[in-house]
Design a protein around this motif. Structure first.
Motif, PDB file in Angstrom:
ATOM      1  N   GLU A 191       0.822  -1.207   0.000  1.00 12.86           N
ATOM      2  CA  GLU A 191       0.000   0.000   0.000  1.00 12.86           C
ATOM      3  C   GLU A 191       0.858   1.260   0.000  1.00 12.86           C
ATOM      4  O   GLU A 191       0.475   2.281  -0.566  1.00 12.86           O
ATOM      5  CB  GLU A 191      -0.957  -0.013   1.184  1.00 12.86           C
ATOM      6  N   GLY A 192       2.031   1.201   0.620  1.00 13.53           N
ATOM      7  CA  GLY A 192       2.931   2.348   0.630  1.00 13.53           C
ATOM      8  C   GLY A 192       3.372   2.737  -0.774  1.00 13.53           C
ATOM      9  O   GLY A 192       3.471   3.921  -1.098  1.00 13.53           O
ATOM     10  N   ALA A 193       3.616   1.738  -1.612  1.00 15.19           N
ATOM     11  CA  ALA A 193       4.006   2.012  -2.999  1.00 15.19           C
ATOM     12  C   ALA A 193       2.865   2.694  -3.743  1.00 15.19           C
ATOM     13  O   ALA A 193       3.098   3.595  -4.551  1.00 15.19           O
ATOM     14  CB  ALA A 193       4.410   0.728  -3.704  1.00 15.19           C
ATOM     15  N   LEU A 194       1.637   2.271  -3.463  1.00 13.05           N
ATOM     16  CA  LEU A 194       0.484   2.909  -4.111  1.00 13.05           C
ATOM     17  C   LEU A 194       0.334   4.354  -3.656  1.00 13.05           C
ATOM     18  O   LEU A 194      -0.006   5.235  -4.438  1.00 13.05           O
ATOM     19  CB  LEU A 194      -0.790   2.123  -3.827  1.00 13.05           C
ATOM     20  N   LEU A 195       0.581   4.612  -2.371  1.00 14.62           N
ATOM     21  CA  LEU A 195       0.480   5.977  -1.848  1.00 14.62           C
ATOM     22  C   LEU A 195       1.520   6.907  -2.464  1.00 14.62           C
ATOM     23  O   LEU A 195       1.320   8.125  -2.498  1.00 14.62           O
ATOM     24  CB  LEU A 195       0.621   5.977  -0.330  1.00 14.62           C
ATOM     25  N   ASP A 196       2.613   6.343  -2.963  1.00 17.50           N
ATOM     26  CA  ASP A 196       3.657   7.147  -3.603  1.00 17.50           C
ATOM     27  C   ASP A 196       3.296   7.560  -5.028  1.00 17.50           C
ATOM     28  O   ASP A 196       3.983   8.385  -5.621  1.00 17.50           O
ATOM     29  CB  ASP A 196       4.986   6.378  -3.628  1.00 17.50           C
ATOM     30  N   ILE A 197       2.221   7.010  -5.565  1.00 15.82           N
ATOM     31  CA  ILE A 197       1.808   7.338  -6.937  1.00 15.82           C
ATOM     32  C   ILE A 197       1.180   8.732  -6.948  1.00 15.82           C
ATOM     33  O   ILE A 197       0.326   9.052  -6.114  1.00 15.82           O
ATOM     34  CB  ILE A 197       0.807   6.293  -7.468  1.00 15.82           C
ATOM     35  N   ASP A 198       1.613   9.552  -7.901  1.00 17.74           N
ATOM     36  CA  ASP A 198       1.085  10.904  -8.043  1.00 17.74           C
ATOM     37  C   ASP A 198      -0.432  10.866  -8.207  1.00 17.74           C
ATOM     38  O   ASP A 198      -0.948  10.148  -9.068  1.00 17.74           O
ATOM     39  CB  ASP A 198       1.731  11.590  -9.248  1.00 17.74           C
ATOM     40  N   GLY A 199      -1.133  11.600  -7.377  1.00 15.88           N
ATOM     41  CA  GLY A 199      -2.588  11.682  -7.443  1.00 15.88           C
ATOM     42  C   GLY A 199      -3.303  10.808  -6.436  1.00 15.88           C
ATOM     43  O   GLY A 199      -4.468  11.032  -6.132  1.00 15.88           O
ATOM     44  N   VAL A 200      -2.649   9.797  -5.890  1.00 14.82           N
ATOM     45  CA  VAL A 200      -3.278   8.908  -4.917  1.00 14.82           C
ATOM     46  C   VAL A 200      -3.302   9.607  -3.556  1.00 14.82           C
ATOM     47  O   VAL A 200      -2.282  10.085  -3.072  1.00 14.82           O
ATOM     48  CB  VAL A 200      -2.542   7.555  -4.816  1.00 14.82           C
ATOM     49  N   SER A 201      -4.501   9.659  -2.939  1.00  7.94           N
ATOM     50  CA  SER A 201      -4.617  10.318  -1.639  1.00  7.94           C
ATOM     51  C   SER A 201      -4.835   9.336  -0.495  1.00  7.94           C
ATOM     52  O   SER A 201      -4.516   9.648   0.651  1.00  7.94           O
ATOM     53  CB  SER A 201      -5.744  11.354  -1.664  1.00  7.94           C
ATOM     54  N   SER A 202      -5.389   8.160  -0.775  1.00 14.45           N
ATOM     55  CA  SER A 202      -5.552   7.166   0.285  1.00 14.45           C
ATOM     56  C   SER A 202      -5.663   5.774  -0.306  1.00 14.45           C
ATOM     57  O   SER A 202      -6.063   5.590  -1.459  1.00 14.45           O
ATOM     58  CB  SER A 202      -6.791   7.463   1.147  1.00 14.45           C
ATOM     59  N   VAL A 203      -5.277   4.803   0.512  1.00 22.74           N
ATOM     60  CA  VAL A 203      -5.353   3.392   0.130  1.00 22.74           C
ATOM     61  C   VAL A 203      -5.880   2.633   1.338  1.00 22.74           C
ATOM     62  O   VAL A 203      -5.445   2.857   2.463  1.00 22.74           O
ATOM     63  CB  VAL A 203      -3.971   2.827  -0.260  1.00 22.74           C
ATOM     64  N   GLY A 204      -6.830   1.766   1.105  1.00 23.49           N
ATOM     65  CA  GLY A 204      -7.359   0.941   2.176  1.00 23.49           C
ATOM     66  C   GLY A 204      -7.829  -0.383   1.620  1.00 23.49           C
ATOM     67  O   GLY A 204      -7.858  -0.588   0.406  1.00 23.49           O
ATOM     68  N   HIS A 205      -8.191  -1.289   2.500  1.00 17.02           N
ATOM     69  CA  HIS A 205      -8.664  -2.584   2.029  1.00 17.02           C
ATOM     70  C   HIS A 205      -9.564  -3.216   3.088  1.00 17.02           C
ATOM     71  O   HIS A 205      -9.534  -2.848   4.260  1.00 17.02           O
ATOM     72  CB  HIS A 205      -7.487  -3.507   1.712  1.00 17.02           C
ATOM     73  N   ASP A 206     -10.384  -4.129   2.617  1.00 19.82           N
ATOM     74  CA  ASP A 206     -11.081  -5.030   3.515  1.00 19.82           C
ATOM     75  C   ASP A 206     -10.625  -6.422   3.120  1.00 19.82           C
ATOM     76  O   ASP A 206      -9.605  -6.574   2.441  1.00 19.82           O
ATOM     77  CB  ASP A 206     -12.601  -4.837   3.487  1.00 19.82           C
ATOM     78  N   ARG A 207     -11.332  -7.406   3.487  1.00 20.51           N
ATOM     79  CA  ARG A 207     -10.874  -8.784   3.261  1.00 20.51           C
ATOM     80  C   ARG A 207     -10.545  -9.095   1.800  1.00 20.51           C
ATOM     81  O   ARG A 207      -9.514  -9.687   1.499  1.00 20.51           O
ATOM     82  CB  ARG A 207     -11.946  -9.738   3.772  1.00 20.51           C
ATOM     83  N   ASP A 208     -11.421  -8.684   0.892  1.00 18.72           N
ATOM     84  CA  ASP A 208     -11.252  -9.061  -0.519  1.00 18.72           C
ATOM     85  C   ASP A 208     -11.103  -7.888  -1.476  1.00 18.72           C
ATOM     86  O   ASP A 208     -11.011  -8.106  -2.682  1.00 18.72           O
ATOM     87  CB  ASP A 208     -12.459  -9.889  -0.980  1.00 18.72           C
ATOM     88  N   HIS A 209     -11.121  -6.656  -0.987  1.00 22.60           N
ATOM     89  CA  HIS A 209     -11.143  -5.499  -1.874  1.00 22.60           C
ATOM     90  C   HIS A 209     -10.081  -4.477  -1.479  1.00 22.60           C
ATOM     91  O   HIS A 209      -9.811  -4.273  -0.301  1.00 22.60           O
ATOM     92  CB  HIS A 209     -12.516  -4.820  -1.841  1.00 22.60           C
ATOM     93  N   LEU A 210      -9.557  -3.822  -2.498  1.00 22.02           N
ATOM     94  CA  LEU A 210      -8.611  -2.737  -2.314  1.00 22.02           C
ATOM     95  C   LEU A 210      -9.311  -1.460  -2.758  1.00 22.02           C
ATOM     96  O   LEU A 210      -9.955  -1.430  -3.813  1.00 22.02           O
ATOM     97  CB  LEU A 210      -7.363  -2.977  -3.176  1.00 22.02           C
ATOM     98  N   PHE A 211      -9.208  -0.413  -1.958  1.00 20.88           N
ATOM     99  CA  PHE A 211      -9.832   0.869  -2.274  1.00 20.88           C
ATOM    100  C   PHE A 211      -8.740   1.917  -2.392  1.00 20.88           C
ATOM    101  O   PHE A 211      -7.949   2.101  -1.473  1.00 20.88           O
ATOM    102  CB  PHE A 211     -10.810   1.281  -1.166  1.00 20.88           C
ATOM    103  N   VAL A 212      -8.703   2.581  -3.536  1.00 19.98           N
ATOM    104  CA  VAL A 212      -7.712   3.621  -3.775  1.00 19.98           C
ATOM    105  C   VAL A 212      -8.463   4.875  -4.188  1.00 19.98           C
ATOM    106  O   VAL A 212      -9.280   4.841  -5.106  1.00 19.98           O
ATOM    107  CB  VAL A 212      -6.719   3.206  -4.885  1.00 19.98           C
ATOM    108  N   THR A 213      -8.204   5.972  -3.498  1.00 24.48           N
ATOM    109  CA  THR A 213      -8.838   7.236  -3.874  1.00 24.48           C
ATOM    110  C   THR A 213      -7.765   8.221  -4.292  1.00 24.48           C
ATOM    111  O   THR A 213      -6.615   8.150  -3.843  1.00 24.48           O
ATOM    112  CB  THR A 213      -9.657   7.836  -2.716  1.00 24.48           C
ATOM    113  N   GLY A 214      -8.169   9.124  -5.169  1.00 22.08           N
ATOM    114  CA  GLY A 214      -7.214  10.113  -5.631  1.00 22.08           C
ATOM    115  C   GLY A 214      -7.838  11.073  -6.614  1.00 22.08           C
ATOM    116  O   GLY A 214      -9.054  11.081  -6.817  1.00 22.08           O
ATOM    117  N   THR A 215      -6.994  11.863  -7.207  1.00 21.51           N
ATOM    118  CA  THR A 215      -7.437  12.856  -8.180  1.00 21.51           C
ATOM    119  C   THR A 215      -6.600  12.731  -9.442  1.00 21.51           C
ATOM    120  O   THR A 215      -5.495  12.197  -9.422  1.00 21.51           O
ATOM    121  CB  THR A 215      -7.292  14.279  -7.615  1.00 21.51           C
ATOM    122  N   GLY A 216      -7.152  13.251 -10.515  1.00 19.41           N
ATOM    123  CA  GLY A 216      -6.428  13.234 -11.785  1.00 19.41           C
ATOM    124  C   GLY A 216      -6.421  11.851 -12.413  1.00 19.41           C
ATOM    125  O   GLY A 216      -7.305  11.035 -12.177  1.00 19.41           O
ATOM    126  N   GLN A 217      -5.403  11.586 -13.172  1.00 14.42           N
ATOM    127  CA  GLN A 217      -5.297  10.360 -13.961  1.00 14.42           C
ATOM    128  C   GLN A 217      -4.458   9.303 -13.241  1.00 14.42           C
ATOM    129  O   GLN A 217      -3.475   8.796 -13.768  1.00 14.42           O
ATOM    130  CB  GLN A 217      -4.685  10.691 -15.324  1.00 14.42           C
TER     131      GLN A 217
END
Length: 72
Positions: free
Chosen positions: A4-30
Motif C-alpha cells: 500500500e505504501g508504494a500505491l500511496l507514492d503514486i502521483d494523485g493517490v490520496s488514500s489506500v485501504g482494504h477489507d478482506r477481498d477489496h482494495l480501495f484507492v482514492t485520488g485525483t487526476g489520472q
C-alpha cells in the motif's frame, strides 16, 4: 499482499485501504492507470475494477462535515 505504501507514492493517490477481498484507492487526476500498472508490477491480478466520481453531495459533506439536508 499489496504494498500500500508504494500505491500511496503514486502521483494523485490520496488514500489506500482494504477489507478482506477489496482494495480501495482514492485520488485525483489520472491516477487509475498508474495504480493498475503498479499492481501488475507487484504481481497482483485485478479481477474487477470500478471508478466512481464524487458527487456534489460527497464534496459538500467533505467540506462542511454535514449533508445538504441537515442545513434545511
Amino acid at each position: 499482499m499489496v504494498d500500500e505504501g508504494a500505491l500511496l507514492d503514486i502521483d494523485g493517490v490520496s488514500s489506500v485501504g482494504h477489507d478482506r477481498d477489496h482494495l480501495f484507492v482514492t485520488g485525483t487526476g489520472q491516477f487509475a492507470a498508474r495504480v493498475m500498472a503498479d499492481l501488475s508490477a507487484q504481481g497482483v491480478v485485478v479481477t474487477d475494477m470500478s471508478i466512481q466520481e464524487a458527487t456534489f453531495e460527497d464534496v459538500f459533506l467533505a467540506l462542511t462535515g454535514r449533508t445538504m439536508r441537515e442545513g434545511e
